[in-house]
Design an enzyme around this catalytic site. Sequence first.
Site, PDB file in Angstrom:
ATOM      1  N   CYS A  78       2.377  38.878 -25.543  1.00 40.34           N
ATOM      2  CA  CYS A  78       1.998  37.460 -25.418  1.00 40.34           C
ATOM      3  C   CYS A  78       3.162  36.507 -25.651  1.00 40.34           C
ATOM      4  CB  CYS A  78       0.892  37.111 -26.411  1.00 40.34           C
ATOM      5  SG  CYS A  78      -0.636  38.065 -26.223  1.00 40.34           S
ATOM      6  N   HIS A 131       2.087  30.846 -27.652  1.00 39.28           N
ATOM      7  CA  HIS A 131       1.528  31.785 -28.620  1.00 39.28           C
ATOM      8  C   HIS A 131       1.429  31.184 -30.021  1.00 39.28           C
ATOM      9  CE1 HIS A 131       0.549  35.697 -30.340  1.00 39.28           C
ATOM     10  NE2 HIS A 131       1.432  35.450 -31.288  1.00 39.28           N
TER      11      HIS A 131
END
Length: 494
Positions: A78, A131
């Site tokens: 991510c 993120h």
Amino acid sequence: MSIPNFIKNIFLLLLIYPQISFCQVKQNQPYNVLFIAVDDLRTELNCYGATHIKSPNIDRLANNGVKFTNAHVQQAICMASRASIMSGIRPEKRGIYTGESVTDVLPNVLTINKFFEQNGYNIASSGKIYHYPEDTKEQFGNTYINPTATWKGKGYVTKESLEIFKKFKEGPAYEAADVHDTIYPDGINTLNAMRKLEVLKKENKPFFMAVGLLKPHLPFNAPKKYWDMYPESSIKLSELTERPENSSKYTLRVKGELTNYPGMPGSFKEIPDSTAINLRRGYYASVSYIDAQVGNLLNKLEELGLRENTIVVLWGDHGYKLGDYGSWCKWSNMNIDTNIPFIFNVPNGVKGETYTHPVEALDIYPTLAQLCQLKQPTHIEGKSLVSILKNPKKEPKTKAYAYSVWPDERWNYEKTVMGYSVTDDQYNYVEWVQLKTGEVVERELYDHKKDPKETKNVIADGQYRNVISELAGKVKLKKEATDHHHNFKNVKSN
């Protein structure tokens, strides 16, 4: 002027001004952008050939635009994937591959959202785009829509899950609550984005609206009605039960973050079939849940009369393994992890087309810049896909490649072994390189024509000598471009 002459003049105008894209001759307004990011979404969708998945709204998006089947992220995790996409910079640069925040590794970079803001666009975001919370705050400020939580932790609402969460400080790996979509994060984030679209329409400026959908990331929590779409008896286990033949110790990790959830087996313990079925069922339910949110967004654009002037791009930040190769995570250079759903809708653009040659998630930034007729920043490393969007059936003039990296021991430069991957129309070639010394410690080659699921590393097969030589040359360029002098070499010592 006769009709034939009028048509002729329009044709000549397009020849003289090739930068005028799609319907820009007819419209004077700049395009809006609806930017949809989906976490852990693999290409297991109906429009990608997985007929057991119910994804009618993403299918609708594909039917109204261009679907890329050979699109790859530049790192299958991510943090680094999103940092690379949003900055336009490859993760082997500036220490991005370590997975640290954009605020830390790229403090002065012009990100895609800041680029649009700088060019007079209203920007807004809802859900997960970056993120880290500090990146969301730095990048979007008060244009980020913070939801009012009706859940605990990572999205738990049932009594049973909340009891587990209270005891272990983490809830279960999946949950099915008989609740409205907006009781879970993705539903309320989508509703907030829809409300924001109403506001943006009233303002006399183009907009860049970013919507980040959390599912189907763990935990696989979704309203019960989506679980009901996938009866337990319909769920099949992965046929890929073994690691790829001749794979290296760097090729795969086993269970990753799944082991953090109460009741899940440890890293080197078998997952019972019944648990695997529940996990896969939860993942599928989560996919249909986020598909419904995509539908809500598309419907809102149409309701507000914005659809014909808004570019929609949907992308996954990486794939995911659901027991495939005995693994339950991403974090590799395998095709199942780097290959993503990637769909572009452009007003009055071509519809229902598929492009099969390699492209990169890194290409989103320059593509949106060109579509919106904005001067591209010089730092971005991707390539614009506008010519492909105009004519997906046209073969590329030069061979296309997509690149990805995976760093083993990414937080300790003294031990980091970087996996450099290059994918073309048929092969995935990987070199595992000790960053500190440059020594190549392992190599892999997968022939997708003979072995689309990457079950055998054929690097030692003499018939591929020329292929290996070509692809190794491509990897060499990426190795030479890697930044070794950054400030994140020893984030964690192992």
